[in-house]
Design a protein around this motif. Structure first.
Motif, PDB file in Angstrom:
ATOM      1  N   ALA A   1      34.889  41.158  43.214  1.00 18.33           N
ATOM      2  CA  ALA A   1      35.093  40.800  41.804  1.00 18.33           C
ATOM      3  C   ALA A   1      35.254  42.054  40.943  1.00 18.33           C
ATOM      4  O   ALA A   1      36.097  42.086  40.030  1.00 18.33           O
ATOM      5  N   LEU A   2      34.460  43.083  41.214  1.00 19.86           N
ATOM      6  CA  LEU A   2      34.544  44.318  40.425  1.00 19.86           C
ATOM      7  C   LEU A   2      35.878  45.025  40.638  1.00 19.86           C
ATOM      8  O   LEU A   2      36.467  45.565  39.692  1.00 19.86           O
TER       9      LEU A   2
ATOM     10  N   SER B   1      38.770  43.656  41.337  1.00 18.94           N
ATOM     11  CA  SER B   1      39.801  42.931  40.588  1.00 18.94           C
ATOM     12  C   SER B   1      39.652  43.139  39.088  1.00 18.94           C
ATOM     13  O   SER B   1      40.645  43.237  38.356  1.00 18.94           O
ATOM     14  N   GLU B   2      38.419  43.225  38.619  1.00 18.15           N
ATOM     15  CA  GLU B   2      38.181  43.468  37.199  1.00 18.15           C
ATOM     16  C   GLU B   2      38.692  44.843  36.780  1.00 18.15           C
ATOM     17  O   GLU B   2      39.291  45.003  35.713  1.00 18.15           O
ATOM     18  N   ARG B   3      38.468  45.849  37.638  1.00 16.52           N
ATOM     19  CA  ARG B   3      38.859  47.211  37.299  1.00 16.52           C
ATOM     20  C   ARG B   3      40.362  47.457  37.466  1.00 16.52           C
ATOM     21  O   ARG B   3      40.978  48.147  36.664  1.00 16.52           O
TER      22      ARG B   3
ATOM     23  N   PRO C   1      44.264  41.739  39.875  1.00 18.39           N
ATOM     24  CA  PRO C   1      43.959  40.638  40.802  1.00 18.39           C
ATOM     25  C   PRO C   1      44.632  40.799  42.157  1.00 18.39           C
ATOM     26  O   PRO C   1      45.453  39.972  42.576  1.00 18.39           O
TER      27      PRO C   1
ATOM     28  N   ARG D   1      46.643  50.758  35.669  1.00 14.61           N
ATOM     29  CA  ARG D   1      46.138  49.921  34.585  1.00 14.61           C
ATOM     30  C   ARG D   1      46.461  50.546  33.220  1.00 14.61           C
ATOM     31  O   ARG D   1      46.874  49.856  32.287  1.00 14.61           O
TER      32      ARG D   1
ATOM     33  N   THR E   1      33.059  53.739  34.247  1.00 16.41           N
ATOM     34  CA  THR E   1      32.915  52.977  33.013  1.00 16.41           C
ATOM     35  C   THR E   1      33.787  53.565  31.901  1.00 16.41           C
ATOM     36  O   THR E   1      34.167  54.739  31.953  1.00 16.41           O
TER      37      THR E   1
END
Length: 455
Positions: A124-125, A127-129, A132, A274, A345
């Protein structure tokens, strides 16, 4: 006229600086010299990895402690570390959340060939960073690139990989090529090379979309494998529109786009992909993703994952040629989870970028003050001085700008002054642990070294 081997500095002055730096290194480290003389002979070439001989000093440091952005050697010298394991420790040595996670996991097991609870959180982390993607774990980015290239060839049915002249993708065979007189050939010096790398790879120049178009038109390229920014020798930035052009061309010709962020993760949260809105089919990241523990990740877009699932369901049973036993172990997942959740972060990236901006400006001021024909390039937390005018546009220009003897002399003299930068090129990283005082000391050491070179 005196010889000018590069960078506007005479060979005699480079040699003089090199000799003085070597003498200072030896005088300052008697315990290191004695320890190496007594025990290093057990290692092939006296070091556990051959590239440890690439440091420009007469003998390497023996590190007693690495914490934050500081190294301490066995002779007691504290060194401001801007190499940071060539990106492996980009967030600093032993980030506290990672150190805590490793201590906790060590008592619960190291490896078992099965997923654990951290596995679910890490997926999950990731994909979040980064987006997907459908993820897999490797131990090095080299392995991740190799495995992902197998997927690309499987789903496209094509044999070749397009790479850019001067690229860096670890020790993947297809990246060990160069462009010479319009031909793709193996790089010189490869140990034990027997296969014709030109049969499986095609090299073109970075920023040359016309050359990419021509190479893809042959219809035999499975994937374009690229860094968003060329990083391994004299950093080269992409032209405006270059990455969108790559995306358009790969789609037009039925090839996959594979982005390797192993160095450009310095760009910002989520990497260059990103930050700049790239849309690769395959995403690869290694080195710092687990806070310094050996780990890498690679992911497929949902569409590509579906294509591979169809291929995988129809292939004969047997070995896939992918995967290593110790990859995706519990210790890796503990480090990955801590890094992704607590170290990688927005706040840490903001601190890194602000420090790197100060470093870039300070180096540029020093270059201007000494009228050196050099320039400085930055990508997020990654800064590089280049001993030639710029900007550079491709691998051939980067190779021509590389001044090995001059750069080695500068690196050695910076270490004499308590600052360590990467040995392979002029790369410097700013971590969340790097202080303003450390950045100031590096700028001062760099300026003093230029004063010696251009006096």
């Amino acid at each position: 006229m005196p010889s000018q081997p590069g960078g506007g500095v005479t060979a005699a002055r480079i040699a003089d600086l090199t000799d003085r730096a070597a003498a200072a290194h030896v005088a300052a480290r008697p315990r290191t010299a004695a320890a190496l003389a007594a025990a290093a002979g057990a290692w092939l070439g006296t070091v556990p990895m051959h590239w440890m001989r690439d440091w420009p000093q007469p003998f390497p440091l023996l590190v007693a402690r690495a914490k934050g952005a500081v190294l301490e050697d066995i002779d007691g010298h504290r060194i401001d570390d801007f190499c940071l394991g060539d990106t492996g420790a980009m967030f600093g040595h032993s980030p506290p959340p990672v150190a805590r996670a490793l201590r906790a996991q060590a008592g619960r097991g190291l490896t078992c060939m099965l997923p654990c609870e951290d596995t679910l959180a890490v997926g999950a982390l990731l994909s979040e960073r980064f987006g997907p993607f459908r993820w897999q774990i490797a131990t090095t980015a080299t392995d991740a690139n190799r495995f992902a290239l197998r997927i690309a060839r499987a789903v496209t049915g094509r044999p070749k990989v397009l790479v850019f002249n001067g690229c860096y993708h670890g020790t993947v065979d297809e990246a060990m090529v160069r462009l010479r007189d319009g031909r793709t050939e193996a790089r010189p010096g490869l140990v034990g090379q027997v296969a014709d790398l030109g049969a499986t790879a095609v090299a073109v120049e970075f920023n040359d979309l016309a050359a990419v178009d021509a190479a893809l038109a042959a219809g035999d390229v499975a994937a374009v494998l690229t860094e968003p920014v060329m990083t391994n020798s004299c950093m080269v930035l992409p032209d405006p529109g270059f990455h969108q052009g790559l995306r358009d061309l790969t789609r037009r010709h039925g090839a996959l786009l594979m982005i390797d962020e192993t160095h450009t993760i310095s760009t910002g949260l989520g990497g260059y992909t990103r930050v700049h809105g790239l849309a690769p089919d395959i995403f690869v990241l290694g080195k710092c993703v687990a806070g310094g523990l050996a780990a890498a990740v690679w992911g497929l877009s949902p569409e590509l994952a579906d294509r591979f699932a169809s291929y995988n369901a129809s292939r004969p049973a047997g070995h896939s040629g992918m995967g290593t036993t110790l990859s995706a172990n519990m210790l890796q997942f503990a480090a990955l989870r801590a890094t992704l959740a607590e170290v990688m972060t927005p706040a840490n990236y903001a601190r890194m970028e602000a420090g790197a901006e100060r470093l870039q400006a300070g180096l540029a001021r020093a270059i201007a003050a000494h009228a050196a024909p050099w320039h400085v390039v930055r990508v997020g937390a990654r800064v590089e001085f280049i001993c030639a005018p710029g900007p550079l546009r491709n691998g051939s220009e980067a190779e021509a700008a590389h001044a090995p003897a001059l750069e080695a002399a500068i690196h050695a003299r910076l270490l004499n002054r308590g600052c360590l930068i990467a040995p392979f090129h002029n790369m410097m990283l700013v971590s969340p642990a790097t202080t303003r005082a450390q950045i100031g000391r590096l700028i001062a050491a760099f300026s003093a070294t230029l004063a010696e070179l251009f006096a």
